[in-house]
Design an enzyme around this catalytic site. Structure first.
Site: not given
Length: 747
Positions: A33-34, A245-246, A276, A628
């Site tokens: 996504k980044t 973002d997020e 998330q 993770r």
């Protein structure tokens, strides 16, 4: 094809090239996504000709913002004239980076956290809300001092009404954009009524000190935009293209802020993953991302499902857990990577055995390697209290570790003291910082003198510093004390004059020397030397601001360190196993991940067991923990655990039962020459542990036994299903072990 698009997959390209109008990007864990977000911003500037001045990108941590900014600059550097580009952006690409605030924002997009972006806005316009633009930002400790002071003034006992709980309620109110008068309307019990009494006084104290707390930063920006449409219009014209973002982690205040900014041009790209969303406890609402298409019916939706981080086994197991949630958009992550090793599921005797299994596995994994990459390993847990036993065991086994969320550098006394001096130089109305340093080092100004100054300030509606300017006129302040106060005021004014000529690092040196603080620490003790070394490290941090103008250098330094989060302090070069809560791990990745304490009442947390909404958040937290992992994932729980001073035998976490048998192995074999760890097989269902019949051994006094961790020993007593064993290893000694769960083998 544009060079910016070359390295992207099809779905990422869709997200990057959808530049006009609202866009929702559902980005699964590890789906790049980044990469999509940064390429989209570079594409806007390079291919669409959008001015960098018109681009805003917002995220939640300084670490993420810095990474995003560097990636954007790096992308643009590949497509533009190098000499001209380096003249503008070189400082962002070098080792000695300077703050983004120091760059011409017509040349680079505005990239930062919600709070850092809002602080920049408030530094220019907060005077419109009757504050000075040089406001201080109060941290948690400062806030508690203010609340305790208010409670003293209104005769409220802090032992009966917890100041931390009061601040938590005030914080929640601010996240909901609820002002004191509105909060009072909702106060419906004894505690919230007390909060309603404190909240307006708290805000008045902050105003008197020309200070904002962390939640005020966004709340005041929203208030500024709502009360001053001309300011809002300026920023709507400036930020015509907005990326968030997020987005699943936004609260109401952040939601309102972003929608105010985007209302005019509606070029809003939000990127995130509802699976998330794990911060409801601090006001985040999952509905913001779930309802985006209702807010923007014309929105384009792109789903990123290709994962670049984990093996397919890990992704499939994580999906089996998260798919049981109802509040989500269906997606299933996939990867080109190999299927990968099965997930290891271990049962430990107790919390110490659990920690020993982890420490030994780390050592075994690294045995024989040329360089021991301890930083490839992380131990995740639900609560910070679980870290204590891990520390003890890792120290005993000589395995290096670091804790995220432990004692923080900026919370050390000497660091807070020096920062308080700097904050008073910047904002002398900051009475919390003033009272911290006025007798530090000692100036023999007692409680009676300070009380007289404070009373005079209250009676005359003055700041504490202004009452100090008039100390000689205050009846209850003796001439000798007034002279001392005059000397302190002179020191602050001298430092203020020096601030007009010096950078932040220079100001730390001046404050250290001229206040007498260095002399106080330099007492020949090891502790004093250590504290001076910490201040030297602070000077190193401040050197980043050398290229800024005097005055501005200190202001931006103080602003940035006030906005630092735990995760921003993680040193990725520090070669040690990382211990952290799952909440702290979001956005990170490690080759090897251990999730400890997978027991009902711990993970999932006890309060979620009767609340479906909270249980869904715990399931999302488990999903975050599992995703993770890049290569190996270990799931651990203990048959018995001492936590919070109480011994408990909880059932295995229900999350373990959600994973298919073919994805998990519940015992652990040998590693050739490596030490064998005998770990019991357990039935994977959310009921108390049941062991295979093969482990039900019959022992008598004198029998020789082998333990998977402690080695060989002799049974010296057997009573009530508990064997007392004297081990050959003197460092282990004599231990009592429950035969129902202990990994014992009769020799």
């Amino acid at each position: 094809m544009s060079k910016i698009l070359e390295s992207l997959n099809d779905n990422q390209r869709q997200a990057v090239t959808a530049t006009e109008g609202p866009l929702l990007v559902i980005a699964g864990a590890g789906s790049g996504k980044t990469r999509a977000l940064t390429h989209r911003i570079a594409y806007l500037i390079q291919e669409k000709g959008v001015s960098p001045w018109n681009v805003l990108a917002v995220t939640f941590t300084n670490k993420a913002a810095n990474e995003m900014r560097e990636r954007i600059v790096s992308l643009l550097s590949e497509t533009q004239n190098n000499d001209a580009f380096m003249e503008v952006f070189g400082d962002l690409l070098g080792d000695q980076q300077i703050p983004a605030q120091a760059l011409d924002d017509s040349k680079i997009p505005t990239v930062g956290t919600f709070h850092s972006v809002c602080v920049r806005i408030l530094r220019k316009h907060l005077h419109l809300l009757d504050f000075e633009n040089s406001f201080a930002i109060y941290d948690t400790a400062d806030q508690q001092i203010v609340v305790k002071r208010i409670m003293e003034e209104i005769n409220m006992d802090p032992k009966r009404v917890n100041p931390k709980a009061v601040l938590a309620h005030i914080s929640n109110a601010k996240n909901q954009l609820m002002k004191p008068e509105e909060y009072r309307q909702y106060a419906n019990d004894q505690f919230s009524e007390k909060v309603a009494d404190i909240y307006p006084r708290y805000q008045n104290k902050l105003a008197q000190n020309n200070a904002l707390d962390f939640d005020d930063i966004i709340m005041k920006t929203v208030e500024l935009f709502q009360n001053h449409p001309e300011v809002l219009n300026y920023y709507q014209e400036k930020f015509k293209y907005i990326s968030v973002d997020e987005y699943q982690d936004t609260n109401k205040a952040q939601y309102v802020l972003i929608n105010l900014l985007a209302a005019k041009y509606r070029n809003l790209c939000v990127i995130g993953d509802e699976d998330q969303s794990i911060y409801s406890w601090r006001g985040a609402t999952i509905q913001n991302i779930l309802d985006f298409e209702k807010d923007y019916p014309e929105a384009k939706v792109v789903v990123l499902e290709q994962n670049y981080r984990s093996t397919q086994v890990i992704l499939d197991a994580a999906h089996e857990i998260i798919s049981l949630n109802s509040q989500r958009k269906e997606k299933k992550l996939w990867t080109d990577k190999s299927e990968g090793a099965k997930i290891r599921h271990w049962l430990a005797t107790n919390e110490r055995h659990e920690a020993e299994l982890i420490a030994l596995e780390v050592s075994n994994q690294l045995q024989g390697t040329e360089f021991m990459n301890y930083k490839d390993f992380v131990v995740l847990y639900r609560t910070n209290a679980q870290s204590r036993i891990l520390e003890e065991v890792f120290m005993r086994y000589g395995v290096p570790y670091k804790i995220v969320g432990g004692i923080r550098f900026y919370e050390r006394k000497e660091i807070k003291d020096i920062i308080a001096y700097l904050r008073v130089v910047q904002n002398p109305n900051d009475s919390v910082s003033l009272l911290r340093i006025i007798n530090n080092p000692s100036r023999k100004l007692g409680a009676k003198t300070l009380e007289a100054l404070n009373d005079f300030a209250l009676r005359n509606n003055l700041s504490f510093f202004n009452s100090m300017l008039l100390a000689a006129e205050i009846e209850d302040v003796s001439p000798a004390k007034a002279e001392v106060i005059e000397g302190f005021v002179k020191l602050i004014k001298e430092l203020q004059d020096l601030n007009g000529e010096s950078t932040a690092s220079g100001m730390i040196k001046y404050a250290l020397e001229k206040s007498g603080y260095k002399k106080m620490l330099n007492d020949g003790s090891v502790e004093g030397e250590s504290r001076l070394e910490n201040i030297e490290e602070l000077i190193s941090v401040a050197s980043k601001y050398e290229k800024l103008a005097p005055g501005t250098s200190l202001a931006i330094f103080l602003e940035e360190i006030s906005l630092i989060a735990d995760i921003d302090r993680v040193d990725e070069e520090d070669n040690a196993v990382t211990f952290m809560t799952v909440h702290s791990a979001k956005g990170l990745e490690f080759p090897h991940v251990f999730i400890a304490g997978l027991e009902e009442g711990i993970f999932p947390h006890n309060r979620s067991l009767l609340d479906r909404t909270e249980l869904e958040e715990e399931r999302r937290l488990m999903y975050v923990a599992m995703t993770r992992a890049m290569e190996n994932l270990y799931l651990l729980h203990a048959g018995n655990r001492m936590l919070y001073g109480e011994s408990r035998s909880n059932a295995p976490s229900q999350f373990l039962a959600d994973i298919s048998e073919e994805l998990i192995v519940a015992n652990f074999g040998g590693h050739g020459a490596r030490q064998h760890l005998a770990v019991e097989h357990i039935e994977r269902n959310p009921v108390p542990v049941e062991l295979d019949d093969g482990l039900d051994i019959d022992l008598a006094v004198g029998d020789k036994v082998s333990h998977g961790v402690f080695g060989n020993g002799i049974v010296v007593n057997v009573q009530g299903g508990v064997a007392t064993v004297a081990f050959e290893d003197s460092s282990v000694g004599v231990k009592k072990l429950a035969l129902s769960v202990a990994p014992l083998r009769k020799l």
